[in-house]
Design an enzyme around this catalytic site. Structure first.
Site, PDB file in Angstrom:
ATOM      1  N   ARG A   1       0.921   9.785  15.937  1.00 26.57           N
ATOM      2  CA  ARG A   1      -0.373  10.104  15.323  1.00 26.57           C
ATOM      3  C   ARG A   1      -0.748  11.540  15.650  1.00 26.57           C
ATOM      4  NH1 ARG A   1      -5.634  10.099  14.168  1.00 26.57           N
ATOM      5  NH2 ARG A   1      -7.196  10.093  15.833  1.00 26.57           N
ATOM      6  N   VAL A   2      -1.196  12.283  14.653  1.00 22.77           N
ATOM      7  CA  VAL A   2      -1.735  13.632  14.852  1.00 22.77           C
ATOM      8  C   VAL A   2      -3.152  13.637  14.284  1.00 22.77           C
ATOM      9  CG1 VAL A   2       0.397  14.961  14.994  1.00 22.77           C
ATOM     10  CG2 VAL A   2      -0.471  14.344  12.751  1.00 22.77           C
ATOM     11  N   GLY A   3      -4.138  13.805  15.153  1.00 22.65           N
ATOM     12  CA  GLY A   3      -5.518  13.722  14.689  1.00 22.65           C
ATOM     13  C   GLY A   3      -6.473  14.413  15.635  1.00 22.65           C
TER      14      GLY A   3
ATOM     15  N   HIS B   1       0.794  -1.227   0.000  1.00 22.42           N
ATOM     16  CA  HIS B   1       0.000   0.000   0.000  1.00 22.42           C
ATOM     17  C   HIS B   1       0.828   1.280   0.000  1.00 22.42           C
ATOM     18  CE1 HIS B   1      -2.590  -3.177   1.734  1.00 22.42           C
ATOM     19  NE2 HIS B   1      -3.519  -2.594   1.013  1.00 22.42           N
TER      20      HIS B   1
ATOM     21  N   MET C   1     -10.279   6.967  16.890  1.00 20.26           N
ATOM     22  CA  MET C   1     -10.481   5.693  16.200  1.00 20.26           C
ATOM     23  C   MET C   1      -9.200   4.935  15.823  1.00 20.26           C
ATOM     24  SD  MET C   1     -13.722   6.589  13.696  1.00 20.26           S
ATOM     25  CE  MET C   1     -14.066   4.855  13.384  1.00 20.26           C
TER      26      MET C   1
ATOM     27  N   SER D   1     -11.681  18.423  18.716  1.00 21.89           N
ATOM     28  CA  SER D   1     -12.400  19.177  17.685  1.00 21.89           C
ATOM     29  C   SER D   1     -13.867  19.386  18.042  1.00 21.89           C
ATOM     30  CB  SER D   1     -12.302  18.454  16.342  1.00 21.89           C
ATOM     31  OG  SER D   1     -12.843  17.148  16.437  1.00 21.89           O
ATOM     32  N   ASP D   2     -14.386  18.568  18.963  1.00 19.78           N
ATOM     33  CA  ASP D   2     -15.787  18.714  19.373  1.00 19.78           C
ATOM     34  C   ASP D   2     -15.970  18.068  20.739  1.00 19.78           C
ATOM     35  OD1 ASP D   2     -17.199  15.776  18.774  1.00 19.78           O
ATOM     36  OD2 ASP D   2     -15.482  16.198  17.492  1.00 19.78           O
TER      37      ASP D   2
END
Length: 236
Positions: A87-89, A4, A179, A202-203
């Protein structure tokens, strides 16, 4: 090349940031990295390598959810020798004292995903961040005066869940829902690599508060800078 990822050997740095959104990977490369070069366009999941303050850093989109990030983390480690994965999210808060726009450092990750149950034959495994990355990221956040929270997050298998039971998780101190982190930490442990999730709220799932597009952009930059500094300062 792996299945991938279309990069050639040596094109991916040992230290990598992992946003879910490939366009966020492009933004990070164009905004924060010097001399960034795209090494992957397979399935539209963009990947770039450049330098940050003289340190070679890559950034790779992973998609959403445990199965997708697991594919990319496996291939990055096994085929390209990546050693540090951050991870950046985004995440949704479930604690009253966690505010929208706060940055969360995920010390550990609970989950309803069956991945670890399959790996450990029905037993529970505790996916945990690398301490040195976590400590460095915390120090960076304090230097920048950010509203940081450190603790447990919940890695959900479903984005749309009719019966999520967030109240129970919140009662046990879980800060927010996302997630991917449980899979990232589990695979990093399997391959003796270092991993951390740096997340922007974000919320707020309980109150319904959300950020605007402009606010997200500014807060995302804080998160990205923390991650880049943590990666570069741990470049041994």
């Amino acid at each position: 090349m792996s299945v991938h990822i279309g990069a050639k050997p040596g094109e991916i740095a040992e230290h990598i940031l992992l946003p879910g959104d490939p366009l966020r990977a492009k933004y990070i490369a164009e905004t924060f990295l010097e001399g960034a070069v795209c090494y992957n366009e397979v399935r539209g999941m963009l990947g770039f390598t450049g330098t940050y303050k003289g340190h070679r850093i890559s950034v790779q989109g992973t998609g959403m959810g445990v199965p997708s990030i697991s594919i990319y983390v496996n291939e990055l480690i096994q085929s390209y020798g990546v050693k540090t994965l951050i991870r950046v999210g985004t995440c949704g808060a479930i604690q009253p004292d966690v505010r929208v726009r706060d940055v969360i450092l995920a010390m550990s990750a609970s989950t309803d995903s069956n991945m670890n149950r399959l790996i450990f034959r029905g037993r529970d495994y505790a996916p945990t961040a690398d301490f040195h990355l976590l400590r460095t990221a915390y120090d960076v956040g304090m230097e920048k005066g950010l509203a940081l929270k450190v603790g447990n997050v919940f890695t959900a298998d479903m984005f749309y869940n009719d019966e999520p039971n967030w109240e129970t998780w919140a009662r046990y101190g879980v800060l927010a829902v996302e997630m991917e982190t449980a899979a990232l930490y589990t695979l990093a442990a399997k391959f003796d690599c270092r991993a951390l999730s740096v997340l922007t709220v974000s919320d707020h799932i309980i109150t319904g508060e959300e950020t605007t597009a402009e606010e997200r952009q500014t807060t995302f930059n804080d998160m990205i800078e923390v991650a880049l500094e943590a990666a570069s300062r741990n470049d041994a």
